[in-house]
Design a protein around this motif. Structure first.
Motif, PDB file in Angstrom:
ATOM      1  N   UNK A 163       0.836  -1.200   0.000  1.00  0.00           N
ATOM      2  CA  UNK A 163       0.000   0.000   0.000  1.00  0.00           C
ATOM      3  C   UNK A 163       0.869   1.248   0.000  1.00  0.00           C
ATOM      4  N   UNK A 164       0.591   2.160  -0.921  1.00  0.00           N
ATOM      5  CA  UNK A 164       1.294   3.443  -0.956  1.00  0.00           C
ATOM      6  C   UNK A 164       0.419   4.592  -0.454  1.00  0.00           C
ATOM      7  N   UNK A 165      -0.902   4.416  -0.487  1.00  0.00           N
ATOM      8  CA  UNK A 165      -1.827   5.427   0.036  1.00  0.00           C
ATOM      9  C   UNK A 165      -3.114   4.705   0.444  1.00  0.00           C
ATOM     10  N   UNK A 166      -3.420   4.694   1.732  1.00  0.00           N
ATOM     11  CA  UNK A 166      -4.527   3.884   2.249  1.00  0.00           C
ATOM     12  C   UNK A 166      -5.884   4.501   1.957  1.00  0.00           C
ATOM     13  N   UNK A 167      -6.849   3.632   1.647  1.00  0.00           N
ATOM     14  CA  UNK A 167      -8.235   4.035   1.496  1.00  0.00           C
ATOM     15  C   UNK A 167      -9.008   3.773   2.776  1.00  0.00           C
ATOM     16  N   UNK A 168     -10.322   3.947   2.717  1.00  0.00           N
ATOM     17  CA  UNK A 168     -11.173   3.825   3.903  1.00  0.00           C
ATOM     18  C   UNK A 168     -11.042   2.446   4.545  1.00  0.00           C
ATOM     19  N   UNK A 169     -11.027   1.384   3.745  1.00  0.00           N
ATOM     20  CA  UNK A 169     -10.964   0.039   4.314  1.00  0.00           C
ATOM     21  C   UNK A 169      -9.687  -0.147   5.120  1.00  0.00           C
ATOM     22  N   UNK A 170      -8.542   0.155   4.522  1.00  0.00           N
ATOM     23  CA  UNK A 170      -7.270  -0.085   5.211  1.00  0.00           C
ATOM     24  C   UNK A 170      -7.037   0.909   6.345  1.00  0.00           C
ATOM     25  N   UNK A 171      -7.552   2.122   6.226  1.00  0.00           N
ATOM     26  CA  UNK A 171      -7.432   3.071   7.340  1.00  0.00           C
ATOM     27  C   UNK A 171      -8.290   2.621   8.520  1.00  0.00           C
ATOM     28  N   UNK A 172      -9.433   1.996   8.242  1.00  0.00           N
ATOM     29  CA  UNK A 172     -10.271   1.473   9.319  1.00  0.00           C
ATOM     30  C   UNK A 172      -9.580   0.307  10.031  1.00  0.00           C
ATOM     31  N   UNK A 173      -8.938  -0.564   9.253  1.00  0.00           N
ATOM     32  CA  UNK A 173      -8.177  -1.660   9.852  1.00  0.00           C
ATOM     33  C   UNK A 173      -7.041  -1.105  10.708  1.00  0.00           C
ATOM     34  N   UNK A 174      -6.360  -0.077  10.205  1.00  0.00           N
ATOM     35  CA  UNK A 174      -5.265   0.540  10.962  1.00  0.00           C
ATOM     36  C   UNK A 174      -5.765   1.138  12.277  1.00  0.00           C
ATOM     37  N   UNK A 175      -6.975   1.711  12.268  1.00  0.00           N
ATOM     38  CA  UNK A 175      -7.546   2.275  13.500  1.00  0.00           C
ATOM     39  C   UNK A 175      -7.700   1.172  14.547  1.00  0.00           C
ATOM     40  N   UNK A 176      -8.206   0.027  14.128  1.00  0.00           N
ATOM     41  CA  UNK A 176      -8.371  -1.084  15.072  1.00  0.00           C
ATOM     42  C   UNK A 176      -7.010  -1.566  15.568  1.00  0.00           C
ATOM     43  N   UNK A 177      -6.055  -1.711  14.678  1.00  0.00           N
ATOM     44  CA  UNK A 177      -4.737  -2.234  15.054  1.00  0.00           C
ATOM     45  C   UNK A 177      -4.047  -1.342  16.082  1.00  0.00           C
ATOM     46  N   UNK A 178      -4.207  -0.021  15.908  1.00  0.00           N
ATOM     47  CA  UNK A 178      -3.496   0.857  16.847  1.00  0.00           C
ATOM     48  C   UNK A 178      -4.209   0.979  18.192  1.00  0.00           C
ATOM     49  N   UNK A 179      -5.475   0.585  18.248  1.00  0.00           N
ATOM     50  CA  UNK A 179      -6.205   0.667  19.519  1.00  0.00           C
ATOM     51  C   UNK A 179      -6.514  -0.701  20.120  1.00  0.00           C
ATOM     52  N   UNK A 180      -6.027  -1.757  19.502  1.00  0.00           N
ATOM     53  CA  UNK A 180      -6.341  -3.108  19.947  1.00  0.00           C
ATOM     54  C   UNK A 180      -5.433  -3.523  21.097  1.00  0.00           C
ATOM     55  N   UNK A 181      -6.049  -4.071  22.145  1.00  0.00           N
ATOM     56  CA  UNK A 181      -5.273  -4.573  23.284  1.00  0.00           C
ATOM     57  C   UNK A 181      -4.522  -5.840  22.892  1.00  0.00           C
ATOM     58  N   UNK A 182      -3.566  -6.218  23.721  1.00  0.00           N
ATOM     59  CA  UNK A 182      -2.772  -7.420  23.493  1.00  0.00           C
ATOM     60  C   UNK A 182      -3.069  -8.473  24.562  1.00  0.00           C
ATOM     61  N   UNK A 183      -2.829  -9.723  24.210  1.00  0.00           N
ATOM     62  CA  UNK A 183      -2.988 -10.843  25.134  1.00  0.00           C
ATOM     63  C   UNK A 183      -1.587 -11.358  25.464  1.00  0.00           C
ATOM     64  N   UNK A 184      -1.311 -11.534  26.740  1.00  0.00           N
ATOM     65  CA  UNK A 184      -0.011 -12.065  27.160  1.00  0.00           C
ATOM     66  C   UNK A 184      -0.223 -13.354  27.952  1.00  0.00           C
ATOM     67  N   UNK A 185       0.659 -14.343  27.750  1.00  0.00           N
ATOM     68  CA  UNK A 185       0.582 -15.591  28.522  1.00  0.00           C
ATOM     69  C   UNK A 185       1.969 -16.237  28.599  1.00  0.00           C
ATOM     70  N   UNK A 186       2.121 -17.114  29.601  1.00  0.00           N
ATOM     71  CA  UNK A 186       3.374 -17.833  29.806  1.00  0.00           C
ATOM     72  C   UNK A 186       3.237 -19.245  29.269  1.00  0.00           C
ATOM     73  N   UNK A 187       4.253 -19.682  28.573  1.00  0.00           N
ATOM     74  CA  UNK A 187       4.270 -21.041  28.031  1.00  0.00           C
ATOM     75  C   UNK A 187       5.714 -21.524  28.006  1.00  0.00           C
ATOM     76  N   UNK A 188       5.969 -22.614  28.750  1.00  0.00           N
ATOM     77  CA  UNK A 188       7.331 -23.148  28.816  1.00  0.00           C
ATOM     78  C   UNK A 188       8.308 -22.161  29.425  1.00  0.00           C
ATOM     79  N   UNK A 189       7.825 -21.348  30.358  1.00  0.00           N
ATOM     80  CA  UNK A 189       8.679 -20.375  31.022  1.00  0.00           C
ATOM     81  C   UNK A 189       8.936 -19.124  30.215  1.00  0.00           C
ATOM     82  N   UNK A 190       8.315 -19.026  29.039  1.00  0.00           N
ATOM     83  CA  UNK A 190       8.523 -17.848  28.192  1.00  0.00           C
ATOM     84  C   UNK A 190       7.221 -17.069  28.078  1.00  0.00           C
ATOM     85  N   UNK A 191       7.351 -15.751  28.025  1.00  0.00           N
ATOM     86  CA  UNK A 191       6.179 -14.879  27.895  1.00  0.00           C
ATOM     87  C   UNK A 191       5.857 -14.666  26.413  1.00  0.00           C
ATOM     88  N   UNK A 192       4.577 -14.902  26.052  1.00  0.00           N
ATOM     89  CA  UNK A 192       4.136 -14.721  24.669  1.00  0.00           C
ATOM     90  C   UNK A 192       3.142 -13.567  24.615  1.00  0.00           C
TER      91      UNK A 192
END
Length: 414
Positions: free
Chosen positions: A263-292
């Motif tokens: 993408x060189x210039x985002x339209x409404x669809x990709x800008x809407x996806x970007x809005x979600x990505x920048x405001x989306x929380x993350x999930x963290x968990x431990x597995x085999x002693x490592x944090x994911x």
């Protein structure tokens, strides 16, 4: 179909509604035609002849055969196109009967019009009453019957100059890979866009179509205020005056792509996806002693929900954006308008939907690979990816005049 006395008495006790109407049996033909056509234009219903507005059962003064003949004559002569409703009578006691007129749901020839003096009028149900349809409401009835396609309507005073030629050229040369010369004259481009239904002629004037403006317009919201996405991120689980982030996302639906599809210039669809990505929380968990760490929602599911909303929404509902609302426990995407005729939530989940409201927009977005080629996007990209990513089941909720998709954050689904 028949009805028992008990069923009829229960209907009367519940009163009039959007699909139940009370009438005396001496009702004027124009009045009965009005109620019948309004129900046909809605979701069908029942008209009870011999019941007063207050629910008192006065009964039919005519015998069943005479009353049925009257109803059928009105259905043929006072409604356009003519219909054949169901009719039967229910005996209350030895001297009292009620006539029942049944109007089928999903009648195929909308809008139905009722004769009023020398005119034919389109009526719709509004709660327990019937009224004349507005121009916009009548247009939606034509659209629901597939007699008018809103996306190919002309937009006055918007022409080739109002389309983003960089995106147009990018679509034909990069996305469709057509060998169109960079030296192509504007007159030739006009012919190409007319043949693609992105432009249309009225007399000697060439105008952009609704689809042309939505997909490739420089500023589609100038004439189509309903063309955007209203995106808001809230801190809690309900709407609030306090927000984390908000943006009214406007412009052409599609992005500008390089030859390697970046993408060189985002339209409404990709800008809407970007809005979600920048405001989306993350999930963290431990597995085999490592944090994911990973995001709360799979991007594929987010993109599919947004694409479906802008592709299938009812653009005839002016002044209503697609709503994208982020909460601490979910993401909601609301598209204006009910599902198109023949589409159900169950069919969407199974991936067997082939009906669309905006076929031209869908085909163009399919060329960009925004839309799944086999109609399996909801099943594969939303349901399966959500289950795989965070173990939750999305909600698809059909409401009277909108459709809502709800993606849940893990451990917070009710």
């Amino acid at each position: 179909m028949t009805m028992t006395k008990a069923e009829l008495l229960e209907l009367v006790a519940n009163g009039e509604s959007s699909n139940v109407e009370f009438k005396r049996d001496n009702v004027r033909p124009a009045s009965l035609a009005k109620e019948m056509s309004a129900m046909l234009n809605f979701e069908g219903g029942l008209i009870l002849l011999g019941v007063e507005n207050n629910g008192r059962i006065s009964g039919m003064s005519k015998d069943r055969h005479t009353a049925e003949e009257l109803v059928m004559n009105i259905s043929r002569q006072n409604i356009q196109p003519p219909v054949i409703p169901g009719f039967w009578s229910v005996r209350i006691d030895d001297n009292l009967s009620v006539g029942v007129i049944k109007l089928n749901p999903d009648s195929p020839s909308k809008p139905y019009k009722a004769k009023k003096s020398n005119s034919w009028i389109t009526y719709i149900r509004a709660g327990s009453t019937s009224r004349e349809a507005t121009r916009e409401e009548e247009g939606r009835l034509y659209q629901s019957a597939r007699l008018v396609n809103y996306e190919t309507k002309l937009v006055p005073d918007m022409g080739l100059d109002d389309l983003d030629m960089d995106r147009i050229e990018n679509y034909f040369r990069v996305i469709l890979e057509r060998p169109i010369s960079r030296d192509t004259e504007m007159q030739e481009w006009q012919k190409i866009l007319l043949n693609s239904d992105l432009l249309a002629k009225i007399g000697d004037k060439t105008c952009a179509t609704v689809a042309g403006l939505l997909l490739f317009g420089k500023n589609p919201n100038r004439r189509l205020p309903q063309a955007g996405v209203m995106a808001v991120a809230f801190p809690g689980s309900e709407k609030d005056y306090n927000t984390i982030d908000e943006e009214r996302i406007c412009g052409p639906l599609v992005s500008l792509f390089s030859k390697n599809r970046s993408i060189t210039d985002s339209g409404v669809i990709d800008r809407s996806v970007d809005f979600v990505k920048r405001n989306m929380a993350s999930i963290a968990w431990l597995e085999g002693g490592r944090r994911h760490l990973k995001k709360a929602f799979p991007v594929d599911a987010v993109r599919e929900a947004i694409v479906n909303a802008v592709t299938h929404r009812d653009y005839g509902r002016e002044g209503t954006d697609v709503e994208l609302s982020m909460y601490e426990d979910r993401l909601e995407i609301i598209s204006p308008g009910p599902l198109p005729n023949g589409v159900t939530v169950e069919k969407m989940k199974e991936g067997i939907v082939r009906v669309t409201r905006n076929g031209l927009i869908k085909e163009v977005l399919r060329s960009y690979r925004y839309v799944d080629h086999y109609g399996m996007g909801v099943r594969n990209r939303i349901f399966q990816s959500m289950l795989t990513h965070n173990g939750t089941v999305p909600d698809l909720i059909e409401e009277e005049d909108r459709f809502r998709v709800c993606l849940w954050a893990p451990s917070l689904q009710p």
